[in-house]
Design a protein around this motif. Structure first.
Motif, PDB file in Angstrom:
ATOM      1  N   ILE A  66       8.517  12.770   7.359  1.00 23.59           N
ATOM      2  CA  ILE A  66       8.208  11.338   7.324  1.00 23.59           C
ATOM      3  C   ILE A  66       9.528  10.576   7.297  1.00 23.59           C
ATOM      4  CG2 ILE A  66       7.083   9.489   6.031  1.00 23.59           C
ATOM      5  CD1 ILE A  66       5.214  11.641   4.873  1.00 23.59           C
ATOM      6  N   HIS A  67       9.707   9.695   8.275  1.00 22.65           N
ATOM      7  CA  HIS A  67      10.972   8.969   8.412  1.00 22.65           C
ATOM      8  C   HIS A  67      10.817   7.515   7.968  1.00 22.65           C
ATOM      9  CE1 HIS A  67      13.060  12.037  10.909  1.00 22.65           C
ATOM     10  NE2 HIS A  67      11.836  12.329  11.315  1.00 22.65           N
ATOM     11  N   THR A  68      11.704   7.073   7.083  1.00 24.20           N
ATOM     12  CA  THR A  68      11.881   5.658   6.788  1.00 24.20           C
ATOM     13  C   THR A  68      13.264   5.278   7.317  1.00 24.20           C
ATOM     14  OG1 THR A  68      12.871   6.010   4.612  1.00 24.20           O
ATOM     15  CG2 THR A  68      10.458   5.877   4.717  1.00 24.20           C
ATOM     16  N   THR A  69      13.683   4.056   7.117  1.00 27.27           N
ATOM     17  CA  THR A  69      14.990   3.641   7.636  1.00 27.27           C
ATOM     18  C   THR A  69      16.123   4.468   7.046  1.00 27.27           C
ATOM     19  OG1 THR A  69      14.185   1.374   7.910  1.00 27.27           O
ATOM     20  CG2 THR A  69      16.561   1.688   7.928  1.00 27.27           C
ATOM     21  N   ASP A  70      16.046   4.766   5.760  1.00 27.79           N
ATOM     22  CA  ASP A  70      17.164   5.427   5.075  1.00 27.79           C
ATOM     23  C   ASP A  70      16.907   6.866   4.644  1.00 27.79           C
ATOM     24  OD1 ASP A  70      18.714   3.013   5.129  1.00 27.79           O
ATOM     25  OD2 ASP A  70      17.453   2.265   3.502  1.00 27.79           O
ATOM     26  N   HIS A  71      15.653   7.307   4.718  1.00 31.99           N
ATOM     27  CA  HIS A  71      15.342   8.632   4.170  1.00 31.99           C
ATOM     28  C   HIS A  71      14.410   9.426   5.078  1.00 31.99           C
ATOM     29  CE1 HIS A  71      17.167   7.556   0.326  1.00 31.99           C
ATOM     30  NE2 HIS A  71      16.505   6.415   0.375  1.00 31.99           N
ATOM     31  N   CYS A  72      14.395  10.749   4.832  1.00 35.49           N
ATOM     32  CA  CYS A  72      13.445  11.656   5.462  1.00 35.49           C
ATOM     33  C   CYS A  72      12.770  12.457   4.358  1.00 35.49           C
ATOM     34  CB  CYS A  72      14.140  12.628   6.419  1.00 35.49           C
ATOM     35  SG  CYS A  72      14.959  11.828   7.804  1.00 35.49           S
ATOM     36  N   TYR A  73      11.450  12.612   4.466  1.00 35.32           N
ATOM     37  CA  TYR A  73      10.703  13.357   3.454  1.00 35.32           C
ATOM     38  C   TYR A  73       9.929  14.479   4.137  1.00 35.32           C
ATOM     39  CZ  TYR A  73      11.593   9.026   0.871  1.00 35.32           C
ATOM     40  OH  TYR A  73      12.189   7.936   0.286  1.00 35.32           O
ATOM     41  N   GLU A  74      10.148  15.713   3.685  1.00 36.20           N
ATOM     42  CA  GLU A  74       9.463  16.858   4.260  1.00 36.20           C
ATOM     43  C   GLU A  74       8.177  17.165   3.496  1.00 36.20           C
ATOM     44  OE1 GLU A  74      11.947  20.270   4.525  1.00 36.20           O
ATOM     45  OE2 GLU A  74      13.252  19.410   6.079  1.00 36.20           O
ATOM     46  N   THR A  75       7.142  17.554   4.238  1.00 36.93           N
ATOM     47  CA  THR A  75       5.877  17.927   3.637  1.00 36.93           C
ATOM     48  C   THR A  75       5.240  19.041   4.460  1.00 36.93           C
ATOM     49  OG1 THR A  75       3.639  17.166   3.084  1.00 36.93           O
ATOM     50  CG2 THR A  75       4.725  16.077   4.912  1.00 36.93           C
ATOM     51  N   THR A  76       4.372  19.807   3.818  1.00 37.22           N
ATOM     52  CA  THR A  76       3.640  20.852   4.542  1.00 37.22           C
ATOM     53  C   THR A  76       2.293  20.330   5.042  1.00 37.22           C
ATOM     54  OG1 THR A  76       2.759  21.624   2.417  1.00 37.22           O
ATOM     55  CG2 THR A  76       4.710  22.752   3.289  1.00 37.22           C
TER      56      THR A  76
ATOM     57  N   GLN B  44       0.826  -1.194   0.000  1.00 42.44           N
ATOM     58  CA  GLN B  44       0.000   0.000   0.000  1.00 42.44           C
ATOM     59  C   GLN B  44       0.871   1.259   0.000  1.00 42.44           C
ATOM     60  OE1 GLN B  44      -2.598   0.216   3.371  1.00 42.44           O
ATOM     61  NE2 GLN B  44      -3.436   2.211   2.814  1.00 42.44           N
ATOM     62  N   LYS B  45       0.435   2.244  -0.746  1.00 41.59           N
ATOM     63  CA  LYS B  45       1.174   3.507  -0.801  1.00 41.59           C
ATOM     64  C   LYS B  45       0.269   4.672  -0.429  1.00 41.59           C
ATOM     65  CE  LYS B  45       4.512   2.137  -4.372  1.00 41.59           C
ATOM     66  NZ  LYS B  45       5.104   2.470  -5.686  1.00 41.59           N
ATOM     67  N   ILE B  46       0.888   5.748   0.067  1.00 41.84           N
ATOM     68  CA  ILE B  46       0.161   6.988   0.289  1.00 41.84           C
ATOM     69  C   ILE B  46       0.820   8.083  -0.538  1.00 41.84           C
ATOM     70  CG2 ILE B  46      -0.676   6.427   2.603  1.00 41.84           C
ATOM     71  CD1 ILE B  46       1.590   8.213   3.705  1.00 41.84           C
ATOM     72  N   ALA B  47       0.015   9.048  -0.951  1.00 45.93           N
ATOM     73  CA  ALA B  47       0.522  10.187  -1.707  1.00 45.93           C
ATOM     74  C   ALA B  47       0.753  11.350  -0.752  1.00 45.93           C
ATOM     75  CB  ALA B  47      -0.463  10.582  -2.792  1.00 45.93           C
ATOM     76  N   VAL B  48       1.950  11.932  -0.797  1.00 46.12           N
ATOM     77  CA  VAL B  48       2.315  13.032   0.098  1.00 46.12           C
ATOM     78  C   VAL B  48       2.902  14.181  -0.724  1.00 46.12           C
ATOM     79  CG1 VAL B  48       3.748  13.736   2.055  1.00 46.12           C
ATOM     80  CG2 VAL B  48       2.801  11.417   1.974  1.00 46.12           C
ATOM     81  N   LYS B  49       2.412  15.395  -0.473  1.00 47.86           N
ATOM     82  CA  LYS B  49       2.943  16.569  -1.169  1.00 47.86           C
ATOM     83  C   LYS B  49       4.255  17.010  -0.527  1.00 47.86           C
ATOM     84  CE  LYS B  49      -1.700  18.268  -2.197  1.00 47.86           C
ATOM     85  NZ  LYS B  49      -2.701  19.335  -1.894  1.00 47.86           N
ATOM     86  N   SER B  50       5.276  17.176  -1.344  1.00 45.40           N
ATOM     87  CA  SER B  50       6.573  17.657  -0.873  1.00 45.40           C
ATOM     88  C   SER B  50       7.035  18.767  -1.804  1.00 45.40           C
ATOM     89  CB  SER B  50       7.585  16.509  -0.836  1.00 45.40           C
ATOM     90  OG  SER B  50       8.839  16.960  -0.374  1.00 45.40           O
ATOM     91  N   TYR B  51       6.781  20.008  -1.388  1.00 46.47           N
ATOM     92  CA  TYR B  51       7.064  21.170  -2.230  1.00 46.47           C
ATOM     93  C   TYR B  51       6.321  21.023  -3.562  1.00 46.47           C
ATOM     94  CZ  TYR B  51      10.475  21.721   1.471  1.00 46.47           C
ATOM     95  OH  TYR B  51      11.051  21.842   2.705  1.00 46.47           O
TER      96      TYR B  51
END
Length: 242
Positions: free
Chosen positions: A167-177, A137-144
């Motif tokens: 949003i934190h995964t093991t290897d990455h961070c994703y920023e969203t408003t 399953q995936k979610i859609a997240v706005k990042s800039y």
């Protein structure tokens, strides 16, 4: 308890009547159709989508074993109980993953035990499908100016930082408003708001340690930590063991 849908496939009318009579006594099972041969059984499976099929083996045209093999390809979760007057087909029946094999004349108690066995098989199959679905399953997240599609099961936790959400995964961070609440509404139930600034994937927690007035959640193969408030710690502990 969930009511399961049942179909009956048997070319012998009195045998179908006996099965219908017994099933009417079991409130957690509901008959949704009958078939007199293998071809009709396949059509029933496709249109009624039952959870359990009671199937005679010796039927005209396409026999019960052949029909069930086709049905299983189209409906892998289907639980089959063979009801037959012969015991020589037992090995072939279990080769197609039959839940049970009941010899006629059928007794009410024996049928009930077979149905309960089929119920357990149905629940295991259902959970397996749900796990497979959740894993992909995936979610859609706005990042800039970008729309990210993140695999839900890879998310460790979501953290509120100032005016941003990370949003934190093991290897990455994703920023969203997007806000914590907006993201929380898109997540499955195993994500829990452990702190006013954290939503955590409970499936990923490997240990919890006290740290002053709060608690820290740790994850496998990752140095990142999430916070659990003192007010939420007992709820989190309860959810982790249930």
């Amino acid at each position: 308890m969930e009511t399961l849908k049942v179909v009956i496939a048997d070319d012998d009318h009195p045998s179908r009547m006996i099965l219908k009579h017994f099933l009417d006594l079991f409130i957690d099972y509901r008959i949704v159709g009958e078939a007199e041969d293998g071809k009709e059984l396949i059509e029933l499976i496709l249109h009624k989508k039952p959870d359990i099929a009671l199937v005679d083996i010796n039927m005209p045209g396409l026999n019960g074993l052949e029909a069930v093999k086709i049905c299983k390809e189209k409906a892998p979760q289907l639980q089959v109980i063979f009801t037959t007057g012969f015991d020589e087909f037992a090995a072939e029946a279990f080769d197609v993953s039959a839940a049970d094999y009941v010899i006629k004349p059928i007794e009410r108690t024996r049928l009930f035990l077979a149905l309960e066995k089929a119920r357990k098989g149905f629940e295991v199959a259902k959970q397996s499908v749900m796990k497979s679905h959740n894993a992909n399953q995936k979610i859609a997240v706005k990042s800039y100016n970008t729309l990210l599609y993140l695999v839900v099961d890879e998310i460790l936790f979501i953290e509120k930082k100032a005016r941003k959400t990370v949003i934190h995964t093991t290897d990455h961070c994703y920023e969203t408003t997007e806000t914590l609440q907006e993201i929380e509404e898109t997540l499955p139930s195993y994500f829990y708001k452990t702190h006013r600034s954290f939503i955590v994937n409970l499936k990923k927690i490997t240990r919890i340690e006290a740290s002053g007035e709060t608690y820290l959640a740790y994850f496998a193969k990752c140095s990142k930590v999430a916070y659990i408030s003192k007010l939420k710690i007992y709820n989190v502990q309860s959810l982790l063991v249930n």
